[in-house]
Design a protein around this motif. Structure first.
Motif, PDB file in Angstrom:
ATOM      1  N   ALA A  34       0.860  -1.070  -0.173  1.00  0.00           N
ATOM      2  CA  ALA A  34       0.184   0.138  -0.063  1.00  0.00           C
ATOM      3  C   ALA A  34       0.789   1.338  -0.180  1.00  0.00           C
ATOM      4  O   ALA A  34       1.962   1.289   0.423  1.00  0.00           O
ATOM      5  CB  ALA A  34      -0.799   0.087   1.299  1.00  0.00           C
ATOM      6  N   ASP A  35       0.288   2.287  -0.653  1.00  0.00           N
ATOM      7  CA  ASP A  35       1.114   3.723  -0.580  1.00  0.00           C
ATOM      8  C   ASP A  35       0.417   4.555   0.343  1.00  0.00           C
ATOM      9  O   ASP A  35       0.870   5.470   0.654  1.00  0.00           O
ATOM     10  CB  ASP A  35       1.323   4.299  -1.806  1.00  0.00           C
ATOM     11  CG  ASP A  35      -0.126   4.509  -2.665  1.00  0.00           C
ATOM     12  OD1 ASP A  35      -1.046   4.391  -2.082  1.00  0.00           O
ATOM     13  OD2 ASP A  35      -0.056   4.868  -3.862  1.00  0.00           O
ATOM     14  N   THR A  36      -0.986   4.365   0.704  1.00  0.00           N
ATOM     15  CA  THR A  36      -1.687   5.386   1.521  1.00  0.00           C
ATOM     16  C   THR A  36      -2.345   4.394   2.670  1.00  0.00           C
ATOM     17  O   THR A  36      -2.909   3.441   2.269  1.00  0.00           O
ATOM     18  CB  THR A  36      -2.574   6.266   0.533  1.00  0.00           C
ATOM     19  OG1 THR A  36      -2.034   6.694  -0.532  1.00  0.00           O
ATOM     20  CG2 THR A  36      -3.435   7.017   1.410  1.00  0.00           C
ATOM     21  N   PHE A  37      -2.493   5.049   3.825  1.00  0.00           N
ATOM     22  CA  PHE A  37      -3.522   4.630   4.675  1.00  0.00           C
ATOM     23  C   PHE A  37      -4.445   5.319   5.349  1.00  0.00           C
ATOM     24  O   PHE A  37      -3.850   6.464   5.609  1.00  0.00           O
ATOM     25  CB  PHE A  37      -2.352   4.139   5.928  1.00  0.00           C
ATOM     26  CG  PHE A  37      -1.467   2.693   5.770  1.00  0.00           C
ATOM     27  CD1 PHE A  37      -1.812   1.521   6.255  1.00  0.00           C
ATOM     28  CD2 PHE A  37      -0.809   2.704   4.622  1.00  0.00           C
ATOM     29  CE1 PHE A  37      -0.996   0.444   6.376  1.00  0.00           C
ATOM     30  CE2 PHE A  37       0.192   1.610   4.384  1.00  0.00           C
ATOM     31  CZ  PHE A  37      -0.113   0.436   5.238  1.00  0.00           C
ATOM     32  N   VAL A  38      -5.432   5.046   5.400  1.00  0.00           N
ATOM     33  CA  VAL A  38      -6.562   5.819   6.142  1.00  0.00           C
ATOM     34  C   VAL A  38      -6.930   5.196   7.319  1.00  0.00           C
ATOM     35  O   VAL A  38      -7.551   4.029   7.290  1.00  0.00           O
ATOM     36  CB  VAL A  38      -7.785   6.273   5.088  1.00  0.00           C
ATOM     37  CG1 VAL A  38      -8.801   7.236   5.651  1.00  0.00           C
ATOM     38  CG2 VAL A  38      -7.025   6.752   3.798  1.00  0.00           C
ATOM     39  N   LEU A  39      -7.011   5.868   8.621  1.00  0.00           N
ATOM     40  CA  LEU A  39      -7.656   5.462   9.614  1.00  0.00           C
ATOM     41  C   LEU A  39      -8.651   6.192   9.926  1.00  0.00           C
ATOM     42  O   LEU A  39      -8.820   7.254   9.822  1.00  0.00           O
ATOM     43  CB  LEU A  39      -6.600   5.861  10.900  1.00  0.00           C
ATOM     44  CG  LEU A  39      -6.929   5.364  12.257  1.00  0.00           C
ATOM     45  CD1 LEU A  39      -6.599   3.883  12.445  1.00  0.00           C
ATOM     46  CD2 LEU A  39      -6.331   6.296  13.257  1.00  0.00           C
ATOM     47  N   GLY A  44      -9.946   0.104  16.403  1.00  0.00           N
ATOM     48  CA  GLY A  44      -9.302  -0.492  17.299  1.00  0.00           C
ATOM     49  C   GLY A  44      -7.568  -0.469  17.553  1.00  0.00           C
ATOM     50  O   GLY A  44      -7.158   0.366  16.908  1.00  0.00           O
ATOM     51  N   LYS A  45      -7.235  -1.074  18.331  1.00  0.00           N
ATOM     52  CA  LYS A  45      -5.589  -1.257  18.537  1.00  0.00           C
ATOM     53  C   LYS A  45      -4.874  -1.634  17.320  1.00  0.00           C
ATOM     54  O   LYS A  45      -3.932  -0.880  17.213  1.00  0.00           O
ATOM     55  CB  LYS A  45      -5.440  -1.886  19.727  1.00  0.00           C
ATOM     56  CG  LYS A  45      -5.963  -1.418  21.036  1.00  0.00           C
ATOM     57  CD  LYS A  45      -5.394  -2.339  22.220  1.00  0.00           C
ATOM     58  CE  LYS A  45      -6.537  -3.487  22.563  1.00  0.00           C
ATOM     59  NZ  LYS A  45      -6.474  -4.431  23.605  1.00  0.00           N
ATOM     60  N   LEU A  51      -1.479   1.992  11.469  1.00  0.00           N
ATOM     61  CA  LEU A  51      -1.132   3.497  10.894  1.00  0.00           C
ATOM     62  C   LEU A  51       0.251   3.919  11.456  1.00  0.00           C
ATOM     63  O   LEU A  51       0.876   4.707  10.807  1.00  0.00           O
ATOM     64  CB  LEU A  51      -2.398   4.461  11.641  1.00  0.00           C
ATOM     65  CG  LEU A  51      -2.154   5.666  10.793  1.00  0.00           C
ATOM     66  CD1 LEU A  51      -2.860   5.711   9.195  1.00  0.00           C
ATOM     67  CD2 LEU A  51      -3.037   6.712  11.574  1.00  0.00           C
ATOM     68  N   GLY A  52       0.834   3.550  12.713  1.00  0.00           N
ATOM     69  CA  GLY A  52       1.766   4.025  13.209  1.00  0.00           C
ATOM     70  C   GLY A  52       3.185   3.387  12.454  1.00  0.00           C
ATOM     71  O   GLY A  52       3.935   4.059  12.056  1.00  0.00           O
TER      72      GLY A  52
END
Length: 93
Positions: A34-39, A44-45, A51-52
């Motif tokens: 993946a190149d992008t992460f959306v939280l 949850g944990k 994301l971290g």
């Protein structure tokens, strides 16, 4: 504690089960691609840990805040915080 909680010893046994290992490897492979992460809050944990990792790996990171939002200073490490789905979609362009 919730009914689905396990003792630490039982958890350590479960997390090394072949099904758990395969699930982790599948998820982590997808994270590496993946190149992008959306939280999307609330979450949850595991999502926070992912994301971290993404932020540390230099991936693009966005948080879709809930309203009201529980303040969290570490959210400052992400590239962008948004407050609506349309704003998130614009950020993803």
């Amino acid at each position: 504690k919730g009914a689905d909680w396990e003792t630490a010893d039982e958890y350590l046994r479960m997390v090394d089960h072949p099904v758990a290992v395969a699930g982790f490897e599948s998820d982590f492979d997808a994270m590496e691609r993946a190149d992008t992460f959306v939280l999307v809050l609330p979450c949850g944990k595991s999502a926070h840990l992912e994301l971290g990792w993404a932020a540390g790996a230099g991936k693009r990171t966005i948080i879709l805040l809930e309203n009201p939002v529980e303040p969290e200073l570490m959210y400052r490490m992400v590239d962008q915080m948004v407050v609506s789905i349309p704003e998130m979609l614009r950020a993803l362009r």
